[in-house]
Design a protein around this motif. Structure first.
Motif, PDB file in Angstrom:
ATOM      1  N   UNK A   1      11.374 -19.260  45.285  1.00 35.23           N
ATOM      2  CA  UNK A   1      10.346 -20.182  45.770  1.00 35.23           C
ATOM      3  C   UNK A   1      10.314 -20.226  47.299  1.00 35.23           C
ATOM      4  N   UNK A   2      11.469 -20.205  47.940  1.00 32.35           N
ATOM      5  CA  UNK A   2      11.513 -20.206  49.407  1.00 32.35           C
ATOM      6  C   UNK A   2      10.827 -18.962  49.963  1.00 32.35           C
ATOM      7  N   UNK A   3      11.108 -17.818  49.348  1.00 29.53           N
ATOM      8  CA  UNK A   3      10.480 -16.570  49.800  1.00 29.53           C
ATOM      9  C   UNK A   3       8.969 -16.618  49.588  1.00 29.53           C
ATOM     10  N   UNK A   4       8.553 -17.149  48.446  1.00 21.75           N
ATOM     11  CA  UNK A   4       7.123 -17.225  48.142  1.00 21.75           C
ATOM     12  C   UNK A   4       6.404 -18.126  49.137  1.00 21.75           C
ATOM     13  N   UNK A   5       6.933 -19.318  49.372  1.00 19.09           N
ATOM     14  CA  UNK A   5       6.286 -20.236  50.310  1.00 19.09           C
ATOM     15  C   UNK A   5       6.315 -19.684  51.730  1.00 19.09           C
ATOM     16  N   UNK A   6       7.396 -19.013  52.107  1.00 17.87           N
ATOM     17  CA  UNK A   6       7.478 -18.430  53.448  1.00 17.87           C
ATOM     18  C   UNK A   6       6.436 -17.334  53.639  1.00 17.87           C
ATOM     19  N   UNK A   7       6.061 -16.656  52.555  1.00 23.66           N
ATOM     20  CA  UNK A   7       5.083 -15.571  52.660  1.00 23.66           C
ATOM     21  C   UNK A   7       3.690 -16.093  52.974  1.00 23.66           C
ATOM     22  N   UNK A   8       3.395 -17.317  52.548  1.00 28.79           N
ATOM     23  CA  UNK A   8       2.059 -17.859  52.746  1.00 28.79           C
ATOM     24  C   UNK A   8       1.016 -17.259  51.810  1.00 28.79           C
ATOM     25  N   UNK A   9       1.438 -16.423  50.888  1.00 27.51           N
ATOM     26  CA  UNK A   9       0.544 -15.754  49.932  1.00 27.51           C
ATOM     27  C   UNK A   9       0.359 -16.664  48.721  1.00 27.51           C
ATOM     28  N   UNK A  10      -0.857 -17.192  48.549  1.00 27.41           N
ATOM     29  CA  UNK A  10      -1.125 -18.148  47.471  1.00 27.41           C
ATOM     30  C   UNK A  10      -0.822 -17.559  46.094  1.00 27.41           C
ATOM     31  N   UNK A  11      -1.139 -16.297  45.886  1.00 28.30           N
ATOM     32  CA  UNK A  11      -0.864 -15.658  44.607  1.00 28.30           C
ATOM     33  C   UNK A  11       0.619 -15.546  44.326  1.00 28.30           C
ATOM     34  N   UNK A  12       1.387 -15.203  45.358  1.00 27.93           N
ATOM     35  CA  UNK A  12       2.846 -15.094  45.217  1.00 27.93           C
ATOM     36  C   UNK A  12       3.438 -16.467  44.933  1.00 27.93           C
ATOM     37  N   UNK A  13       2.957 -17.489  45.617  1.00 22.89           N
ATOM     38  CA  UNK A  13       3.454 -18.849  45.405  1.00 22.89           C
ATOM     39  C   UNK A  13       3.179 -19.296  43.972  1.00 22.89           C
ATOM     40  N   UNK A  14       1.950 -19.108  43.498  1.00 22.44           N
ATOM     41  CA  UNK A  14       1.604 -19.497  42.131  1.00 22.44           C
ATOM     42  C   UNK A  14       2.445 -18.721  41.122  1.00 22.44           C
ATOM     43  N   UNK A  15       2.602 -17.420  41.357  1.00 18.11           N
ATOM     44  CA  UNK A  15       3.381 -16.571  40.457  1.00 18.11           C
ATOM     45  C   UNK A  15       4.853 -17.011  40.427  1.00 18.11           C
ATOM     46  N   UNK A  16       5.426 -17.306  41.595  1.00 13.07           N
ATOM     47  CA  UNK A  16       6.819 -17.747  41.664  1.00 13.07           C
ATOM     48  C   UNK A  16       7.006 -19.079  40.951  1.00 13.07           C
ATOM     49  N   UNK A  17       6.088 -20.009  41.162  1.00 13.06           N
ATOM     50  CA  UNK A  17       6.159 -21.290  40.450  1.00 13.06           C
ATOM     51  C   UNK A  17       6.071 -21.068  38.941  1.00 13.06           C
ATOM     52  N   UNK A  18       5.227 -20.147  38.528  1.00 11.16           N
ATOM     53  CA  UNK A  18       5.105 -19.830  37.111  1.00 11.16           C
ATOM     54  C   UNK A  18       6.377 -19.250  36.534  1.00 11.16           C
ATOM     55  N   UNK A  19       7.024 -18.362  37.285  1.00  9.86           N
ATOM     56  CA  UNK A  19       8.281 -17.769  36.818  1.00  9.86           C
ATOM     57  C   UNK A  19       9.358 -18.838  36.667  1.00  9.86           C
ATOM     58  N   UNK A  20       9.449 -19.734  37.640  1.00 12.22           N
ATOM     59  CA  UNK A  20      10.434 -20.814  37.564  1.00 12.22           C
ATOM     60  C   UNK A  20      10.089 -21.753  36.405  1.00 12.22           C
ATOM     61  N   UNK A  21       8.814 -22.042  36.232  1.00 10.26           N
ATOM     62  CA  UNK A  21       8.389 -22.914  35.134  1.00 10.26           C
ATOM     63  C   UNK A  21       8.747 -22.301  33.783  1.00 10.26           C
TER      64      UNK A  21
END
Length: 106
Positions: free
Chosen positions: A30-50
């Motif tokens: 999640x830290x890497x996803x949010x640091x990237x600023x890429x909305x798709x990566x953030x949503x995907x990472x949240x989905x994987x954690x979920x």
């Protein structure tokens, strides 16, 4: 095969959720996803954690249908701010803002 070609490989889809069993690994993703600023990566990472923690439980805690969560928390998803806040809260996370270095205004 006897004609010189190789048989196609049978590959199963990769799901990072199966490997995100430790909170530290989830936090790092999640830290890497949010640091990237890429909305798709953030949503995907949240989905994987979920998915790693249990999508059915998340649906109960957020009041959002599982199908909606799967759609919103995919690489092509675009969760609303309300969904993002509900999901992060249910996952025991807090969304914060921090100032980035800004260019010299002169």
């Amino acid at each position: 095969m006897t004609d010189g070609t190789e048989a196609p490989l049978d590959l199963a889809p990769f799901d990072a959720a199966a490997y995100l069993t430790e909170a530290e690994d989830q936090d790092a993703l999640l830290a890497e996803a949010f640091a990237s600023g890429d909305a798709g990566f953030i949503a995907h990472a949240l989905g994987a954690v979920a998915r790693a923690r249990g999508m059915a439980q998340l649906a109960r805690e957020t009041g959002i249908k599982r199908q909606q969560l799967y759609r919103a928390l995919s690489r092509d998803g675009n969760p609303t701010l309300e969904t993002l806040l509900k999901v992060t809260r249910a996952l025991g996370l807090r969304v914060t803002a921090a100032r980035t270095e800004m260019a010299d205004p002169a």
